[in-house]
Design an enzyme around this catalytic site. Structure first.
Site, PDB file in Angstrom:
ATOM      1  N   SER A  22       8.498   9.778  -5.679  1.00 27.50           N
ATOM      2  CA  SER A  22       9.327   8.572  -5.642  1.00 27.50           C
ATOM      3  C   SER A  22       8.634   7.436  -6.402  1.00 27.50           C
ATOM      4  CB  SER A  22       9.537   8.172  -4.173  1.00 27.50           C
ATOM      5  OG  SER A  22      10.670   7.353  -4.031  1.00 27.50           O
ATOM      6  N   CYS A  25       5.230   1.238  -6.924  1.00 27.19           N
ATOM      7  CA  CYS A  25       4.443   0.199  -7.590  1.00 27.19           C
ATOM      8  C   CYS A  25       2.964   0.405  -7.322  1.00 27.19           C
ATOM      9  CB  CYS A  25       4.821  -1.183  -7.057  1.00 27.19           C
ATOM     10  SG  CYS A  25       6.442  -1.725  -7.589  1.00 27.19           S
ATOM     11  N   GLN A  99      11.546   4.445 -13.936  1.00 25.01           N
ATOM     12  CA  GLN A  99      12.503   3.608 -13.202  1.00 25.01           C
ATOM     13  C   GLN A  99      12.537   2.232 -13.856  1.00 25.01           C
ATOM     14  OE1 GLN A  99      11.663   1.902  -9.275  1.00 25.01           O
ATOM     15  NE2 GLN A  99      13.558   2.823  -8.524  1.00 25.01           N
ATOM     16  N   TYR A 182      16.515  -6.151  -5.189  1.00 24.86           N
ATOM     17  CA  TYR A 182      16.180  -6.653  -6.513  1.00 24.86           C
ATOM     18  C   TYR A 182      17.477  -6.975  -7.276  1.00 24.86           C
ATOM     19  CZ  TYR A 182      11.620  -5.178  -4.962  1.00 24.86           C
ATOM     20  OH  TYR A 182      10.473  -5.036  -4.224  1.00 24.86           O
TER      21      TYR A 182
HETATM   22  C1  FNR Z   1       7.486   1.917  -2.876  1.00 26.77           C
HETATM   23  N1  FNR Z   1       8.845   2.078  -3.066  1.00 26.77           N
HETATM   24  C2  FNR Z   1       9.420   1.785  -4.294  1.00 26.77           C
HETATM   25  N2  FNR Z   1      10.729   2.062  -4.513  1.00 26.77           N
HETATM   26  C3  FNR Z   1      11.264   1.897  -5.735  1.00 26.77           C
HETATM   27  O1  FNR Z   1      12.454   2.180  -5.916  1.00 26.77           O
HETATM   28  N3  FNR Z   1      10.511   1.403  -6.769  1.00 26.77           N
HETATM   29  C4  FNR Z   1       9.195   1.084  -6.604  1.00 26.77           C
HETATM   30  O2  FNR Z   1       8.512   0.701  -7.574  1.00 26.77           O
HETATM   31  C5  FNR Z   1       8.641   1.221  -5.309  1.00 26.77           C
HETATM   32  N4  FNR Z   1       7.335   0.860  -5.047  1.00 26.77           N
HETATM   33  C6  FNR Z   1       6.724   1.282  -3.882  1.00 26.77           C
HETATM   34  C7  FNR Z   1       5.336   1.132  -3.720  1.00 26.77           C
HETATM   35  C8  FNR Z   1       4.708   1.657  -2.589  1.00 26.77           C
HETATM   36  C9  FNR Z   1       3.214   1.541  -2.468  1.00 26.77           C
HETATM   37  C10 FNR Z   1       5.474   2.294  -1.592  1.00 26.77           C
HETATM   38  C11 FNR Z   1       4.822   2.881  -0.371  1.00 26.77           C
HETATM   39  C12 FNR Z   1       6.832   2.385  -1.721  1.00 26.77           C
HETATM   40  C13 FNR Z   1       9.651   2.826  -2.079  1.00 26.77           C
HETATM   41  C14 FNR Z   1       9.412   4.325  -2.233  1.00 26.77           C
HETATM   42  O3  FNR Z   1       9.843   4.803  -3.495  1.00 26.77           O
HETATM   43  C15 FNR Z   1      10.153   5.114  -1.128  1.00 26.77           C
HETATM   44  O4  FNR Z   1      11.527   4.926  -1.308  1.00 26.77           O
HETATM   45  C16 FNR Z   1       9.731   4.673   0.269  1.00 26.77           C
HETATM   46  O5  FNR Z   1       8.322   4.569   0.370  1.00 26.77           O
HETATM   47  C17 FNR Z   1      10.233   5.632   1.338  1.00 26.77           C
HETATM   48  O6  FNR Z   1       9.757   6.924   1.104  1.00 26.77           O
HETATM   49  P1  FNR Z   1       8.465   7.527   1.901  1.00 26.77           P
HETATM   50  O7  FNR Z   1       7.291   6.724   1.502  1.00 26.77           O
HETATM   51  O8  FNR Z   1       8.787   7.387   3.380  1.00 26.77           O
HETATM   52  O9  FNR Z   1       8.400   8.961   1.442  1.00 26.77           O
END
Ligand code: FNR
Length: 355
Positions: A22, A25, A99, A182
């Protein structure tokens, strides 16, 4: 019956399995450039067996960064800094995805380990930040500037140019970030969009910008390149954006050539009541898939291989996106293959880990 390790083909691209890293950041860029951190972080997860590795949100213009340390793709040089990483992802068997994002009224904040609060120009932030309406995200956030219609056209153009640079860098898949409060989500949600022109008010008007961005980006992508959109399927707030609107939107996006809806939730307002727990957003992927027939991605607290496999096997989603569990274990997909009784996917160099 498809399962987690069955390949999936979309347009000209085949994913070796249904597991995606996923977008996450890393708050590790200087002036938006990818560097060694991004290289090691992303490529480790390709070595670790993921079918698709997404970059974090890459800002389509500098003021669209969440923090000063965000990744960006607002110039050709930003694309060039990513090209070597993209090549490595492919040589390790993963599909590369980027993304594309604009943080809107949630821009110009400190990275989490610096406190996450709004940052002033003296601290490396920027102003004005932009949004559909001049409504701040929270009591502590600055008031954003409402975008003019000309400003809205420029946003669409920024997404298109970012998509072109992404293709040039070699990315095989593009995701438009329309979730988590966003900019594009801010236009969708009545909580943040109170415009009275053709970009606000009715469902048709609130979804206009995202539809225009999707259409303009799709127009510059080759037929062989899949286009995904990440949405927040609900704001978790009464009178906000909800699953019914998400289903109607997904239906429209399907006709515009979107290949998958990546189903997240929340982020529009700080006071939402989110009911989290294992797989808490998977229901949205399932509903959108069943009601519209578009492919979906499930994300959110998916950590166990059996859980991920069940999501695909029972037709709740076509892809499973793993976030934090991939931070804990870059080799999650290799581990999942072993646990689910698949063939040995470990690279030769790690073969003894299989025994
Ligand atoms: C994220 N998430 C996130 N989502 C997204 O669409 N773009 C991004 O750049 C980010 N950045 C980001 C940084 C960090 C450190 C985390 C932990 C999460 C959300 C991420 O993609 C995901 O949707 C959520 O963390 C839920 O999934 P998990 O972590 O429960 O598997």
């Amino acid at each position: 019956m498809p399962h987690l390790f069955e390949p999936l083909t979309q347009r000209g691209i085949t994913f070796r399995n249904r597991i995606a890293v996923s977008p996450m950041c890393q708050y590790s860029s200087t002036d938006g450039y990818a560097n060694d951190w991004h290289r090691v972080h992303l490529v480790s997860r390709a070595v670790g067996g993921a079918g698709l590795v997404f970059t974090e949100a890459a800002a389509v213009e500098p003021r669209g960064r969440i923090s000063p340390e965000d990744l960006g793709i607002w110039s050709d040089r930003h694309g060039e800094a990513l090209a070597g990483i993209v090549e490595l992802l492919h040589s390790h068997g993963a599909v590369s995805g980027i993304q594309l994002a604009h943080a809107g009224r949630k821009a110009s904040t400190a990275s989490p380990w610096k406190g996450g609060k709004s940052v002033s120009e003296e601290q490396g932030g920027w102003h004005p930040i932009v949004a559909p309406s001049a409504i701040p995200f929270s009591d502590h956030s600055p008031v954003p500037e409402a975008l003019s219609q000309e400003g809205i056209q420029q946003i669409t153009e920024a997404f298109v140019h970012a998509a072109q640079r992404s293709l040039h860098a070699g990315f095989k898949l593009i995701e438009i970030h329309a979730a988590h409060g966003y900019l594009l989500h801010e236009f969708l949600s009545p909580l943040s969009n109170q415009r009275d022109d053709e970009y606000g008010g009715s469902f048709e008007n609130r979804t206009r910008l995202l539809r225009e961005v999707v259409q303009a980006v799709r127009n510059v992508l080759p037929d062989s390149t899949p286009l995904w959109v990440r949405i927040s399927a609900t704001d978790w707030v009464e009178n906000g954006w909800d699953i019914e609107q998400s289903i109607a939107l997904s239906d429209k996006l399907k006709t515009l050539g979107v290949d998958l809806i990546d189903c997240s939730s929340g982020g529009a307002v700080p006071h939402a009541n989110v009911f989290t727990g294992p797989g808490y957003q998977t229901q949205f992927a399932e509903q959108i898939r069943q009601k519209t027939g578009i492919a979906t991605g499930a994300v959110g607290l998916i950590t166990a291989p059996e859980q991920a496999d069940q999501i695909v096997r029972t037709g709740q989603a076509d892809m499973v996106l793993i976030g934090r569990e991939f931070l804990r274990n870059p080799y999650w997909a290799l581990h999942a293959a072993k646990q689910l009784g698949q063939e040995n996917l470990y690279p030769m160099q790690y073969e003894r880990a299989w025994k």
